[in-house]
Motif scaffolding. Structure first.
Motif, PDB file in Angstrom:
ATOM      1  N   ASN B 398      16.658  54.875  95.639  1.00 27.36           N
ATOM      2  CA  ASN B 398      15.847  55.330  94.515  1.00 27.36           C
ATOM      3  C   ASN B 398      14.381  55.246  94.930  1.00 27.36           C
ATOM      4  O   ASN B 398      14.061  54.726  95.998  1.00 27.36           O
ATOM      5  CB  ASN B 398      16.135  54.463  93.284  1.00 27.36           C
ATOM      6  CG  ASN B 398      15.871  52.991  93.588  1.00 27.36           C
ATOM      7  OD1 ASN B 398      15.128  52.673  94.507  1.00 27.36           O
ATOM      8  ND2 ASN B 398      16.493  52.123  92.828  1.00 27.36           N
ATOM      9  N   PRO B 399      13.485  55.750  94.105  1.00 30.69           N
ATOM     10  CA  PRO B 399      12.076  55.795  94.500  1.00 30.69           C
ATOM     11  C   PRO B 399      11.521  54.436  94.937  1.00 30.69           C
ATOM     12  O   PRO B 399      10.798  54.367  95.925  1.00 30.69           O
ATOM     13  CB  PRO B 399      11.372  56.287  93.235  1.00 30.69           C
ATOM     14  CG  PRO B 399      12.402  57.121  92.562  1.00 30.69           C
ATOM     15  CD  PRO B 399      13.717  56.457  92.829  1.00 30.69           C
ATOM     16  N   SER B 400      11.871  53.352  94.252  1.00 28.99           N
ATOM     17  CA  SER B 400      11.252  52.087  94.641  1.00 28.99           C
ATOM     18  C   SER B 400      11.787  51.620  95.992  1.00 28.99           C
ATOM     19  O   SER B 400      11.062  51.071  96.815  1.00 28.99           O
ATOM     20  CB  SER B 400      11.454  51.018  93.552  1.00 28.99           C
ATOM     21  OG  SER B 400      12.731  50.415  93.690  1.00 28.99           O
ATOM     22  N   LYS B 402      12.793  53.636  98.308  1.00 32.78           N
ATOM     23  CA  LYS B 402      12.160  54.534  99.285  1.00 32.78           C
ATOM     24  C   LYS B 402      10.741  54.076  99.603  1.00 32.78           C
ATOM     25  O   LYS B 402      10.290  54.136 100.746  1.00 32.78           O
ATOM     26  CB  LYS B 402      12.124  55.965  98.761  1.00 32.78           C
ATOM     27  CG  LYS B 402      13.473  56.659  98.865  1.00 32.78           C
ATOM     28  CD  LYS B 402      13.378  58.067  98.334  1.00 32.78           C
ATOM     29  CE  LYS B 402      14.735  58.721  98.205  1.00 32.78           C
ATOM     30  NZ  LYS B 402      14.674  59.957  97.406  1.00 32.78           N
ATOM     31  N   ASN B 403      10.066  53.622  98.559  1.00 32.00           N
ATOM     32  CA  ASN B 403       8.712  53.138  98.747  1.00 32.00           C
ATOM     33  C   ASN B 403       8.669  51.961  99.710  1.00 32.00           C
ATOM     34  O   ASN B 403       7.851  51.890 100.630  1.00 32.00           O
ATOM     35  CB  ASN B 403       8.152  52.689  97.388  1.00 32.00           C
ATOM     36  CG  ASN B 403       6.790  53.291  97.171  1.00 32.00           C
ATOM     37  OD1 ASN B 403       6.047  53.508  98.125  1.00 32.00           O
ATOM     38  ND2 ASN B 403       6.475  53.588  95.923  1.00 32.00           N
ATOM     39  N   ASN B 417      11.323  60.868 101.890  1.00 28.28           N
ATOM     40  CA  ASN B 417      11.998  61.869 101.067  1.00 28.28           C
ATOM     41  C   ASN B 417      12.536  63.020 101.898  1.00 28.28           C
ATOM     42  O   ASN B 417      13.672  63.464 101.740  1.00 28.28           O
ATOM     43  CB  ASN B 417      11.029  62.429 100.017  1.00 28.28           C
ATOM     44  CG  ASN B 417      10.924  61.481  98.832  1.00 28.28           C
ATOM     45  OD1 ASN B 417      11.895  60.787  98.497  1.00 28.28           O
ATOM     46  ND2 ASN B 417       9.750  61.417  98.221  1.00 28.28           N
TER      47      ASN B 417
END
Ligand SMILES: Nc1nc2c(ncn2[C@@H]2O[C@H](COP(=O)(O)OP(=O)(O)OP(=O)(O)O)[C@@H](O)[C@H]2O)c(=O)[nH]1
Ligand SMILES: [Mg+2]
Lengths: 322, 453
Positions: B398-400, B402-403, B417
């Motif tokens: 998820n985005p976090s 990935k961060n 991404n």
């Protein structure tokens, strides 16, 4: 031309060629007797003998193909002439390579006509140094020489050449680092014409022969000379590092695609490399070797002597190591 | 490319070897004759070739041919394995001391090998890793060598030390060390003049430096185009200076680079870096397996298939096929695929081989191998920054997460991404392709085609 080998460099090198050079100054032929010849170990011409020969050629960087050709040729001749003695066989081999490597009579014609000499090759082979040496030689023989600093790319290249032209006492035409090499050549050609120079030597940036755009740049530089100085006698020398292996053949071929190569300079023969790739090149491309570099001193450039070169190919390790 | 592939030759010989179940002495000898020629053409030293051929022949004769392979493929497999083993089994990084204690690196080599350029490239590389390098100019002989180093030092943005041409190199180094101390510089790279290995006076100059200063790494720089003389040069430098590592330059040319093998063979010292261009950033890690392939000169798809087959044992490939079909292919597999691809000779070589295959939706003409290689490295570092769970379950990202991954890999979140998106696309494509191939011969063709530009 003074053929004298003046060893004014303090360092006494032990490479075969430098000693060979010194030796040549005394007696031209003493050298072959000094060769620890692999041939003398054999009393007859058999497979072992041929194999040993083959190894010698390959270890001199002559390459598999050229070696095979040379060996086939030798076997044939040995048969034809009913040769039984390895010593005779050796002479046959040396003679045939020697013949192969012969320097055409007009090889140094550029010295006698208003000429433009382009010096090209891959990175670090010794272009700039060879130009410095050549400039010195020509100047010594009373020629008016101009040198063009057309390597505007490599850091410090212009300064390096400037040191050499100073040593040689000849004029340098240069612009700043990063400028267009074609523009430098343009200037230099015009300087050569107006000052009635005998020889214009052009240093160029080292470039790997598989880089298209850099090779095109050479073509462009050549066009400028063609256009600006059509009467000039043209000489294009490819510099090959004597230590280089089979890739040197690819280099000679590829440079030949963008320029009319008229000769080869093999450098660094003061080391232990034999420079045998030149044999393959002359076989396949028929480009004559014209000079050899045998050190870093201004006098360490010699006109090519096929016989001493060929004999050196067969010199054993002991000959190299003093 | 100018490679006249060994593989083509080997294939020729091995045609005659096909269909036999075990490697006989005469079969292997015939094959080895070709291998020998090809290695010699690649400039591997004659003596090294001889010894290599003997070893491999010994190993190969009488070996049972693996089920999935023809005898020819079996010999290829053995030759390649031995060659890779000789090149060194893994990539070696130069070790820098921790903290502010300076690591002292001395360059050495023949004239024109590329020491000065490489010294500056290494300085740039170490700088980008957060070190504080100092470049020291000890080539007091070649005209403008100091100037060349100065300009390059400027280009890579590191400090530079010189004392002109009037001092002995050992004294220059001593002064440079004081300078480094005062400036808190922790990697000192000494550029030295090119010299012949038989020039005793010049060799002594470097021996003196080593006697008086604790040099941590003595790196021999060698032109990758070097021929048979490479053994003499490497042997002499190694015996006189006890080199600790080797750097190969000018590998952006089309040389086969057999010298690499010779040098490794006679010195036993690892090859650390390679130079691949004239720009200051053109320095790369050395990968022994890729170099082995390059020396072998694989240039056609047949070899690729052979190797692909050799690479996978039946079981593993079935498993992979299943994974691909069910789209269970995860980041671990992805990573493994990259590794496998490397073992097959690197991206550019594979891409070279592929056009003949006429792969529909990968536009190979647009493919930039360099770019691709960089991309691969990024993919690797991104995956390395994932947790084990994430690697096994791509859908977790998820985005976090990935961060966090982006931070760990030192890349942009956009890169993560893009990579993830590419991963899914590859997975889809592989699934389609596995359908394409599975009809022919099972377990036959497993390649990671998902790395388009
Ligand atoms: N021992 C020896 N060294 C040589 C010889 N010729 C050149 N060198 C050395 O080789 C190195 C490279 O020579 P350069 O003349 O700079 O070579 P280049 O081809 O101009 O190099 P780039 O311009 O960088 O491509 C220098 O250190 C020279 O002193 C030779 O015949 N023998
Ligand atoms: Mg130059």
């Amino acid at each position: 031309m003074s053929e004298e080998i003046e060893n004014s460099g303090k360092k006494e090198k032990k490479g075969f060629f430098s000693r060979l050079a010194a030796g040549l100054a005394k007696t031209r032929h003493s050298i072959s007797s000094g060769l620890s010849s692999i041939f003398s170990a054999f009393s007859q011409i058999d497979d072992d003998f041929y194999e040993e020969l083959e190894e010698t050629l390959i270890m001199a960087d002559i390459g598999v193909n050229a070696t095979m050709e040379i060996m086939d040729n030798l076997r044939e001749k040995v048969k034809e002439n009913h040769i039984k003695n390895p010593e005779e066989c050796k002479q046959l081999l040396i003679d045939s390579i020697c013949e192969q490597m012969s320097v055409p009579e007009d090889a140094y014609e550029f010295e006698n006509k208003p000429s433009v000499v382009m010096v090209i090759g891959v990175n670090g082979v010794g272009k700039t140094t060879s130009i410095g040496k050549l400039a010195g030689q020509l100047k010594n023989s009373g020629k008016r020489v101009i040198v063009a600093a057309a390597d505007t790319f490599r850091a410090g290249a212009i300064d390096q050449l400037a040191t050499w032209t100073e040593r040689a006492g000849v004029e340098l035409i240069s612009q700043s680092e990063g400028s267009d090499p074609a523009a430098v050549v343009f200037d230099a050609v015009n300087a050569a014409k107006s000052r009635k120079a005998d020889v214009l030597l052009c240093d160029t940036a080292g470039r790997l022969h598989n880089k298209k755009n850099l090779m095109e740049e050479l073509r462009k530089i050549n066009k400028i000379v063609d256009r600006e100085y059509p009467d000039a006698y043209r000489e294009t020398l490819v510099v090959l590092d004597g230590t280089t292996g089979q890739n040197a053949l690819a280099q000679a071929k590829q440079f030949g695609e963008v320029a009319d190569i008229t000769g080869i300079i093999i450098t660094k023969l003061d080391g232990t490399a034999k420079g045998g790739i030149a044999v393959a090149i002359s076989k396949e491309l028929s480009i004559p070797v014209k000079y050899i570099g045998v050190g870093e001193h201004i006098d360490d450039l010699q006109k090519f002597d096929p016989r001493s070169f060929t004999e050196a190919l067969f010199a054993g390790e002991e000959d190299n190591q003093k | 490319m100018a490679f006249e592939g060994l593989s083509a030759k080997l294939q020729n010989v091995f045609k005659n070897l096909r269909g036999k179940g075990r490697l006989s002495e005469s079969d292997v000898k015939a094959a080895m004759k070709e291998v020998k020629m090809a290695l010699l053409e690649a400039d591997v030293s004659f003596k090294v070739v001889k010894s290599f051929i003997n070893d491999v022949t010994e190993r190969a004769v009488g070996q049972d041919v693996l089920n999935s392979l023809t005898p020819g493929q079996m010999v290829i497999k053995i030759v390649n394995e031995e060659l890779t083993k000789l090149m060194g089994d893994e990539t070696v990084e130069i070790e820098l001391k921790s903290g502010n204690e300076p690591t002292i690196i001395m360059m050495c080599g023949l004239q024109g090998a590329g020491k000065t350029t490489m010294a500056a490239k290494l300085a740039g590389k170490f700088k980008s890793k957060g070190r504080k390098p100092l470049l020291v100019a000890c080539d007091i002989y070649r005209p403008a060598a100091i100037e060349q180093l100065r300009i390059n030092a400027e280009k890579v943005g590191v400090d530079f030390f010189q004392m002109g041409t009037g001092h002995a190199p050992v004294d220059i180094v001593k002064a440079a060390l004081n300078h480094a101390k005062a400036e808190n510089e922790n990697v000192v790279i000494i550029d030295t003049a090119g010299r012949l290995h038989i020039d005793e006076e010049m060799m002594q100059e470097l021996i003196t430096i080593k006697e008086e200063i604790k040099v941590d790494h003595t790196l021999l720089t060698v032109d990758s185009m070097t021929g048979q003389d490479a053994v003499n040069v490497a042997e002499a430098f190694n015996s006189k200076l006890e080199i600790t590592g080797v750097i190969l330059t000018k590998l952006d040319g089309d040389t086969r680079g057999g010298a690499a093998l010779s040098i490794k063979f006679v010195t036993g010292k690892p090859i650390l870096y390679i130079g691949t261009g004239e720009k200051m950033g053109d320095v790369e890690q050395f990968y022994p397996d890729r170099m082995a392939s390059r020396i072998l000169g694989m240039g056609d798809i047949l070899t690729l298939i052979d190797k692909a087959e050799a690479q996978y044992n039946e079981e593993k490939s079935k498993e992979l096929e299943k994974k691909i079909r069910k789209a269970e292919f995860d980041f671990n597999d992805y990573l493994e695929q990259i590794e496998n691809m490397r073992n097959m000779g690197g991206l550019s070589q594979i891409m070279e081989m592929l056009p003949g295959m006429g792969m529909g939706n990968v536009n190979l003409n647009d493919f930039d191998a360099d770019q691709g290689e960089k991309g691969l490295k990024m993919v690797e570092s991104i995956i390395h920054s994932m947790t084990a769970k994430e690697r096994a379950n791509p859908d977790l990202l998820n985005p976090s997460r990935k961060n966090r991954i982006a931070k760990g890999a030192g890349v942009d979140i956009a890169d993560v991404n893009r990579m993830v998106k590419q991963f899914y696309e590859s997975r889809k494509m592989m699934k389609q392709m596995s359908g394409m191939f599975s009809g022919k011969k099972k377990g036959k063709f497993k390649l990671p085609f998902g790395f388009g530009g």
